[in-house]
Scaffold this active site. Structure first.
Site, PDB file in Angstrom:
ATOM      1  N   ASN A 131       0.803  -1.235   0.000  1.00  0.00           N
ATOM      2  CA  ASN A 131       0.000   0.000   0.000  1.00  0.00           C
ATOM      3  C   ASN A 131       0.834   1.283   0.000  1.00  0.00           C
ATOM      4  OD1 ASN A 131       0.645  -0.629   2.696  1.00  0.00           O
ATOM      5  ND2 ASN A 131      -1.074   0.567   3.456  1.00  0.00           N
ATOM      6  N   GLU A 229       3.763  -4.490  12.242  1.00  0.00           N
ATOM      7  CA  GLU A 229       2.839  -3.377  11.944  1.00  0.00           C
ATOM      8  C   GLU A 229       1.718  -3.977  11.116  1.00  0.00           C
ATOM      9  OE1 GLU A 229       3.034  -0.567  13.256  1.00  0.00           O
ATOM     10  OE2 GLU A 229       5.119   0.036  13.528  1.00  0.00           O
ATOM     11  N   CYS A 263      -3.432   1.574   6.337  1.00  0.00           N
ATOM     12  CA  CYS A 263      -3.638   0.904   7.621  1.00  0.00           C
ATOM     13  C   CYS A 263      -4.236   1.853   8.651  1.00  0.00           C
ATOM     14  CB  CYS A 263      -2.324   0.324   8.120  1.00  0.00           C
ATOM     15  SG  CYS A 263      -1.001   1.538   8.184  1.00  0.00           S
ATOM     16  N   GLU A 433       7.777   1.868  15.383  1.00  0.00           N
ATOM     17  CA  GLU A 433       8.739   2.359  14.407  1.00  0.00           C
ATOM     18  C   GLU A 433       8.783   3.876  14.528  1.00  0.00           C
ATOM     19  OE1 GLU A 433       6.929   0.262  10.865  1.00  0.00           O
ATOM     20  OE2 GLU A 433       9.013  -0.377  10.710  1.00  0.00           O
TER      21      GLU A 433
HETATM   22  P1  NAD Z   1       0.212  -9.255   3.435  1.00  0.00           P
HETATM   23  O1  NAD Z   1       0.241  -9.668   4.867  1.00  0.00           O
HETATM   24  O2  NAD Z   1      -0.536 -10.104   2.486  1.00  0.00           O
HETATM   25  O3  NAD Z   1       1.695  -9.141   2.847  1.00  0.00           O
HETATM   26  C1  NAD Z   1       2.669  -8.315   3.434  1.00  0.00           C
HETATM   27  C2  NAD Z   1       4.049  -8.792   3.013  1.00  0.00           C
HETATM   28  O4  NAD Z   1       4.285 -10.073   3.592  1.00  0.00           O
HETATM   29  C3  NAD Z   1       4.221  -8.971   1.507  1.00  0.00           C
HETATM   30  O5  NAD Z   1       5.519  -8.567   1.130  1.00  0.00           O
HETATM   31  C4  NAD Z   1       4.053 -10.469   1.317  1.00  0.00           C
HETATM   32  O6  NAD Z   1       4.700 -10.969   0.178  1.00  0.00           O
HETATM   33  C5  NAD Z   1       4.714 -10.989   2.585  1.00  0.00           C
HETATM   34  N1  NAD Z   1       4.312 -12.344   2.990  1.00  0.00           N
HETATM   35  C6  NAD Z   1       3.181 -13.002   2.654  1.00  0.00           C
HETATM   36  N2  NAD Z   1       3.181 -14.226   3.239  1.00  0.00           N
HETATM   37  C7  NAD Z   1       4.318 -14.326   3.961  1.00  0.00           C
HETATM   38  C8  NAD Z   1       4.865 -15.321   4.814  1.00  0.00           C
HETATM   39  N3  NAD Z   1       4.243 -16.487   5.006  1.00  0.00           N
HETATM   40  N4  NAD Z   1       6.045 -15.079   5.429  1.00  0.00           N
HETATM   41  C9  NAD Z   1       6.682 -13.897   5.254  1.00  0.00           C
HETATM   42  N5  NAD Z   1       6.207 -12.910   4.457  1.00  0.00           N
HETATM   43  C10 NAD Z   1       5.032 -13.130   3.824  1.00  0.00           C
HETATM   44  O7  NAD Z   1      -0.329  -7.753   3.444  1.00  0.00           O
HETATM   45  P2  NAD Z   1      -0.682  -6.832   2.197  1.00  0.00           P
HETATM   46  O8  NAD Z   1      -1.955  -7.310   1.600  1.00  0.00           O
HETATM   47  O9  NAD Z   1       0.523  -6.670   1.327  1.00  0.00           O
HETATM   48  O10 NAD Z   1      -0.902  -5.406   2.912  1.00  0.00           O
HETATM   49  C11 NAD Z   1      -2.108  -5.000   3.460  1.00  0.00           C
HETATM   50  C12 NAD Z   1      -2.107  -5.150   4.962  1.00  0.00           C
HETATM   51  O11 NAD Z   1      -0.997  -4.457   5.525  1.00  0.00           O
HETATM   52  C13 NAD Z   1      -3.328  -4.544   5.606  1.00  0.00           C
HETATM   53  O12 NAD Z   1      -3.813  -5.406   6.601  1.00  0.00           O
HETATM   54  C14 NAD Z   1      -2.797  -3.267   6.239  1.00  0.00           C
HETATM   55  O13 NAD Z   1      -3.537  -2.784   7.330  1.00  0.00           O
HETATM   56  C15 NAD Z   1      -1.438  -3.693   6.643  1.00  0.00           C
HETATM   57  N6  NAD Z   1      -0.575  -2.525   6.848  1.00  0.00           N
HETATM   58  C16 NAD Z   1      -0.195  -2.189   8.113  1.00  0.00           C
HETATM   59  C17 NAD Z   1       0.591  -1.055   8.332  1.00  0.00           C
HETATM   60  C18 NAD Z   1       1.037  -0.635   9.710  1.00  0.00           C
HETATM   61  O14 NAD Z   1       1.963   0.155   9.791  1.00  0.00           O
HETATM   62  N7  NAD Z   1       0.423  -1.126  10.767  1.00  0.00           N
HETATM   63  C19 NAD Z   1       0.983  -0.282   7.248  1.00  0.00           C
HETATM   64  C20 NAD Z   1       0.576  -0.669   5.976  1.00  0.00           C
HETATM   65  C21 NAD Z   1      -0.199  -1.785   5.792  1.00  0.00           C
END
Ligand code: NAD
Length: 453
Positions: A131, A229, A263, A433
């Site tokens: 995102n 996060e 997020c 962070e």
């Molecule tokens: P996601 O959890 O699907 O993927 C995040 C990352 O993790 C990607 O790079 C993905 O390839 C990797 N990944 C997937 N499976 C994995 C595994 N088994 N082991 C290690 N890495 C793995 O999330 P997304 O769809 O890319 O992002 C959206 C989510 O991120 C939303 O829930 C959003 O709220 C959250 N988000 C949180 C913050 C925060 O700061 N709290 C900021 C931005 C987004």
């Protein structure tokens, strides 16, 4: 070699084909990172600070290029993408001051002196979502490098381009080879390998709560440090005594910025019952005024969703006009478009109220009094951010202390400043962070006793 084809979310054209990193390549990168880290940590702190300043200056020179890459890869509006690239520069500048301020302590003890040192961890794995590909990456890599670590960054499958360019910029700016490596690839391959690799000593994971739990379990296997996060479903609490015009005028950007793929999106607007109708009357023109369209246009405020799969996921929450109070506009034709949508749900347990949609859909619910507002805001597994609109300072403090959330703003929806700590409570995350303590979070404290006898 497997490859991934990246699609421009605004027009569905092919942007680029990117090779996906294999497990063997991850292992090679970690081995190179281990060696690079030793050399990096041996440099004088001032030399590391200078290298990070050069990196920041090189990012500054590439703001326009990085921004346009993000427009093509992620569909972010150009003005927003410029801010994101500038933010990476600012985060690097901020943490370039850290190497010379990694202060230990001198503790008075019997029989000698006791000193503490903040020792770098080694190789740090930074795993980021799609995102905000650049900014979130910088929150991990900048303080980790500043603290004397090497970094391996895994961008999300759909949005690797700006991270890949940042790695090139780092090298061009003079950062030592292999110190900051970017490995595009799948979460189930690159992400899992970084979590499982014994020479990766910390994982900074930003993404969904579901995957975050798996990452935490994986890190537990090796007692590996982890920062999480995760998701959010934040409340925008509007009291009757607030500046209602301000609350309504700012509510759209609080949730629809980045097409709701944020997020920190305030995706639950909670309004005191007595002003509910008045607030909705003020909100409607603010929603219809959101400029949704071609992200290359300087006036565009909201672009498309990131992918077809994500458009399908958002649409599944709101496939029709059920409970829709009003909508903004969106282009038709190619691209993954979804208009800003305001929903008044029939109850507080509707899944549009409880689940993170991560798209431009906001629910509006009434509350009766201060206690009800806090209770309703806390009816969530998440606790990432939130806003409180009121003119009563005492109430603002009481409600801010009452809401179980890591980042709250009063009469504002600002959540992120590089100089203040950022992170979630409950299932929105673990650890913080940004802010002045972030570099120290990439160290372990070593305690050395020196006998004076
Ligand atoms: P996601 O959890 O699907 O993927 C995040 C990352 O993790 C990607 O790079 C993905 O390839 C990797 N990944 C997937 N499976 C994995 C595994 N088994 N082991 C290690 N890495 C793995 O999330 P997304 O769809 O890319 O992002 C959206 C989510 O991120 C939303 O829930 C959003 O709220 C959250 N988000 C949180 C913050 C925060 O700061 N709290 C900021 C931005 C987004």
């Amino acid at each position: 070699m497997t490859q991934s084809t990246l699609i421009n979310p605004a027009d569905e054209t092919v942007v680029q084909v990117v090779a996906q990193t294999s497990i063997d390549e991850v292992d090679d990168a970690v081995a190179r990172g281990v060696e690079a880290q030793v050399r990096w940590a041996a440099l004088a702190p001032a030399a590391r600070a200078e290298a990070l300043r050069h990196f920041a200056e090189a990012v500054d020179g590439a703001v326009e290029q990085l921004a346009w890459l993000e427009v093509a890869n992620s569909g972010h509006p150009i003005t927003q993408a410029r801010w994101e690239a500038g933010h990476v520069r600012d985060v690097l500048h901020y943490y370039s001051a850290a190497p010379e301020r990694m202060l230990g302590a001198q503790i008075p003890v019997a029989g000698g002196i006791d000193l503490t040192f903040l020792e770098p961890l080694g190789v740090v794995g930074v795993i980021v979502p799609w995102n905000f590909p650049m900014t979130i990456a910088s929150w991990g890599f900048a303080p980790a490098l500043a603290a004397g670590n090497a970094v391996i960054l895994k961008p999300a499958e759909w949005t690797p381009l700006t991270a890949m360019r940042l790695a090139q910029i780092a090298t061009e700016s003079g950062l030592p080879a292999d110190l900051f490596q970017v490995l595009p690839g799948r979460g189930s391959v690159v992400g899992e390998r970084l979590v499982a690799h014994e020479n990766v000593r910390k994982i900074v994971f930003t993404g969904s709560t579901e995957v975050g739990k798996k990452v935490m379990a994986g890190c537990a296997e090796q007692v590996k440090a982890v920062t999480l996060e995760l998701g959010g479903k934040s409340a925008n609490v509007v009291f009757a005594d607030s500046d209602l015009e301000l609350a309504a005028a700012t509510a759209p950007s609080a949730v629809f910025e980045n097409a709701g793929q944020d997020c920190c999106a305030r995706s639950r607007i909670l309004v005191e019952q007595s002003v509910f109708e008045r607030f909705m009357t003020l909100l409607e023109p603010a929603i219809t005024a959101v400029a949704v369209g071609d992200p290359r246009n300087e006036d565009t405020q909201m672009g498309p969703l990131v992918s077809k799969a994500h458009l399908d996921s958002v649409t599944a929450y709101q496939p029709d006009d059920r409970d829709v109070a009003f909508r903004g506009s969106a282009p038709t034709g190619p691209g993954f478009w979804f208009a800003p949508t305001v929903v008044v749900p029939p109850n507080r347990i509707d899944r549009r109220v409880t689940e993170e949609i991560f798209g431009p859909v906001v629910t509006v619910l009434p509350f009766t009094d201060e206690a009800d507002a806090i209770a309703l805001a806390n009816e969530s597994i998440y606790g990432l951010s939130g806003s409180i609109f009121t003119r009563d300072v005492g109430r603002a403090i009481r409600v801010a202390r009452g809401i179980q959330s890591g980042n709250l703003s009063v009469n504002s929806h600002s959540s992120v400043r590089y100089s203040t700590p950022f992170g979630g409570m409950k299932q929105s995350g673990l650890g913080r962070e940004l802010g002045p303590d972030a570099a120290a979070a990439f160290t372990e404290t070593k305690n050395v006793f020196i006998s004076s006898t």
